[in-house]
Design an enzyme around this catalytic site. Structure first.
Site, PDB file in Angstrom:
ATOM      1  N   ARG A 241      36.242  21.717  49.033  1.00 56.01           N
ATOM      2  CA  ARG A 241      37.450  22.543  48.941  1.00 56.01           C
ATOM      3  C   ARG A 241      37.322  23.645  47.899  1.00 56.01           C
ATOM      4  O   ARG A 241      37.971  24.679  47.983  1.00 56.01           O
ATOM      5  CB  ARG A 241      38.652  21.650  48.599  1.00 56.01           C
TER       6      ARG A 241
ATOM      7  N   TYR B 176      54.791  43.757  53.551  1.00 58.20           N
ATOM      8  CA  TYR B 176      54.542  42.897  54.724  1.00 58.20           C
ATOM      9  C   TYR B 176      55.637  41.824  54.777  1.00 58.20           C
ATOM     10  O   TYR B 176      55.902  41.155  53.775  1.00 58.20           O
ATOM     11  CB  TYR B 176      53.162  42.278  54.507  1.00 58.20           C
TER      12      TYR B 176
ATOM     13  N   ASP C 228      48.334  44.457  47.639  1.00 56.37           N
ATOM     14  CA  ASP C 228      47.830  44.129  48.973  1.00 56.37           C
ATOM     15  C   ASP C 228      47.002  45.324  49.434  1.00 56.37           C
ATOM     16  O   ASP C 228      47.532  46.385  49.732  1.00 56.37           O
ATOM     17  CB  ASP C 228      49.009  43.866  49.921  1.00 56.37           C
TER      18      ASP C 228
ATOM     19  N   LYS D 202      41.699  40.919  59.022  1.00 58.50           N
ATOM     20  CA  LYS D 202      41.767  42.212  59.698  1.00 58.50           C
ATOM     21  C   LYS D 202      40.364  42.822  59.818  1.00 58.50           C
ATOM     22  O   LYS D 202      39.600  42.394  60.661  1.00 58.50           O
ATOM     23  CB  LYS D 202      42.763  43.118  58.969  1.00 58.50           C
TER      24      LYS D 202
HETATM   25  C1  LIG Z   1      48.094  40.605  58.327  1.00 60.82           C
HETATM   26  C2  LIG Z   1      48.495  40.991  56.962  1.00 60.82           C
HETATM   27  C3  LIG Z   1      48.616  40.042  55.957  1.00 60.82           C
HETATM   28  C4  LIG Z   1      48.489  38.558  56.212  1.00 60.82           C
HETATM   29  O1  LIG Z   1      47.228  38.166  56.590  1.00 60.82           O
HETATM   30  P1  LIG Z   1      47.003  36.818  57.444  1.00 60.82           P
HETATM   31  O2  LIG Z   1      45.546  36.623  57.358  1.00 60.82           O
HETATM   32  O3  LIG Z   1      47.525  37.115  58.797  1.00 60.82           O
HETATM   33  O4  LIG Z   1      47.776  35.742  56.742  1.00 60.82           O
HETATM   34  C5  LIG Z   1      48.914  40.476  54.696  1.00 60.82           C
HETATM   35  N1  LIG Z   1      49.107  41.782  54.423  1.00 60.82           N
HETATM   36  C6  LIG Z   1      49.027  42.723  55.368  1.00 60.82           C
HETATM   37  C7  LIG Z   1      49.260  44.137  55.004  1.00 60.82           C
HETATM   38  C8  LIG Z   1      48.721  42.362  56.667  1.00 60.82           C
HETATM   39  O5  LIG Z   1      48.671  43.302  57.617  1.00 60.82           O
END
Ligand SMILES: *Cc1c(COP(=O)(O)O)cnc(C)c1O
Length: 390
Positions: free
Chosen positions: A58, A111, A183, A208
């Protein structure tokens, strides 16, 4: 690796240690829970430094370590820790710096699951949130309270794409001893260098563009200096981890990040510019186009753009919007983004302190790696459906 190697060179090599594994260039996928310590003395020595040794599945494996090394180097951080989703990265990073009675500032275009975390989780544990106008810049200082611990930024913001003045925000934050968590998913650590602009902790949904193929959930948290230990401790306390297969996929995705991003950028600009000239469209929110709030900050602080942007339609019947979306052949209707394929998603705007006056009939596009002329033809057919239904 040469110290002055450029980012594309680093992307091709970082995290690769063939000398440690029979000359094989990619890290093996270590599926692990148990680590056999050998002797009690060895166990104690390993556990003394759990973040630089392998003590339990982990807490990391050579596979996750390889991926984390590549991300830290790309973002310009000393350390990265990978977790099971972007949202896990956001919660682990923010919760590392707050406790009951503290206050955080969150951009109004964050988000929506991030807002959910603030409203439905942090609040229960006595952490209060004030939302701020993403265009606030240095004015953020006026919102500081004695108990403000974290400013949370996301630039560009989800769905509405305002670019924030991150250097102005980090400058104000640091004068007041406040941490800035960003972010950085849109910039992908490639088009925006968070640590050059004063960010303390950068989180990404590696789901992404790093993964890039819509087949794994991965989050990353990057940080340096005094911010490393609170984040690593918190990730460990919460029990967050990354599956080794997903770490492998994310690192594999990074090897082609540079060419994919450049093609997403080129395709998206072509489609966005074409949409800008269409009579059915009111406005295109793409950071590289002047119609996007904060475009000049994007020019100043970013080195490129990707496949994601939003389009505000002129008011029309809802059934016409449905006809537009439902008949698209090359665009899937769905969340997430950053994969090879094109997507649409009706825009979702939630605001607390800023008004959003635009027509709610808007769509977020992710432009994939298809030929952009085919995508434009598909959208053009959709606009015909929209006009005849509207
Ligand atoms: C998709 C996304 C997230 C979350 O990511 P996950 O891997 O889907 O939990 C966070 N911030 C932004 C800007 C996103 O587009």
């Amino acid at each position: 690796m040469r110290k002055d190697a450029k980012r594309n060179t680093r992307l091709a090599h970082d995290g690769s240690h063939p000398e440690e594994q029979f000359g094989i260039v990619n890290p093996p996928v270590y599926r692990a829970s148990t680590v056999d310590y050998g002797t009690v003395a060895e166990m104690q020595a390993l556990r003394e430094n759990p973040y630089d040794n392998f003590v339990y599945g982990r807490v990391g494996t050579p596979t996750s370590k390889a991926f984390e090394e590549a991300v830290a180097n790309l973002e310009g951080a000393e350390r990265c820790v990978a977790v099971g989703s972007g949202l896990a990265a956001i919660s682990a990073a923010m919760l590392a710096f707050v406790g009951s009675g503290d206050h955080i500032l969150v951009c109004d275009n964050a988000y929506s699951p991030t807002r959910n975390l603030c409203e439905n989780f942090m609040k229960r544990y006595g952490v209060t949130t004030t939302y701020y106008d993403p265009m606030i810049g240095a004015g953020i200082a006026e919102l500081f309270q004695d108990n403000t611990k974290v400013i949370y930024t996301e630039s560009p913001g989800s769905h509405t794409f305002e670019i924030q003045d991150i250097p102005a925000i980090t400058n104000a934050a640091h004068k007041a001893g406040v941490k800035v968590v960003m972010d950085n998913t849109w910039g992908a650590g490639y088009f925006f260098k968070p640590f050059d602009h004063g960010v303390d902790v950068s989180v990404q949904a590696a789901t992404k563009y790093y993964v890039g193929h819509s087949d794994a959930m991965v989050g990353t948290i990057s940080m340096s200096g005094e911010n490393i230990l609170p984040v690593l401790d918190n990730v460990r306390v919460l029990g967050y981890n990354i599956a080794p297969d997903d770490a492998y996929l994310a690192l594999r995705g990074m090897r082609t990040l540079n060419v994919r991003l450049k093609r997403h950028e080129k395709n998206a600009l072509k489609v966005a510019e074409w949409l800008s000239g269409r009579p059915e469209i009111d406005r295109v929110l793409h950071p590289a186009l002047p119609s996007c709030p904060g475009h000049e900050l994007w020019q100043r602080d970013f080195t490129g753009s990707n496949g994601l942007f939003s389009v505000i339609f002129k008011p029309t019947d809802q059934s016409a919007m449905h006809a537009f979306i439902d008949g698209l052949e090359l665009f899937s209707l769905g969340g997430s983004w950053g994969g090879y394929e094109s997507l649409v998603l009706p825009t979702n705007v939630t605001r607390t302190v800023t008004e959003w006056h635009e027509n709610p009939q808007s769509i977020r596009f992710h432009i994939g790696l298809e030929d952009p002329d085919d995508l434009i033809a598909d959208i053009e057919a959709g606009l015909k459906r929209l006009s005849s239904a509207g």
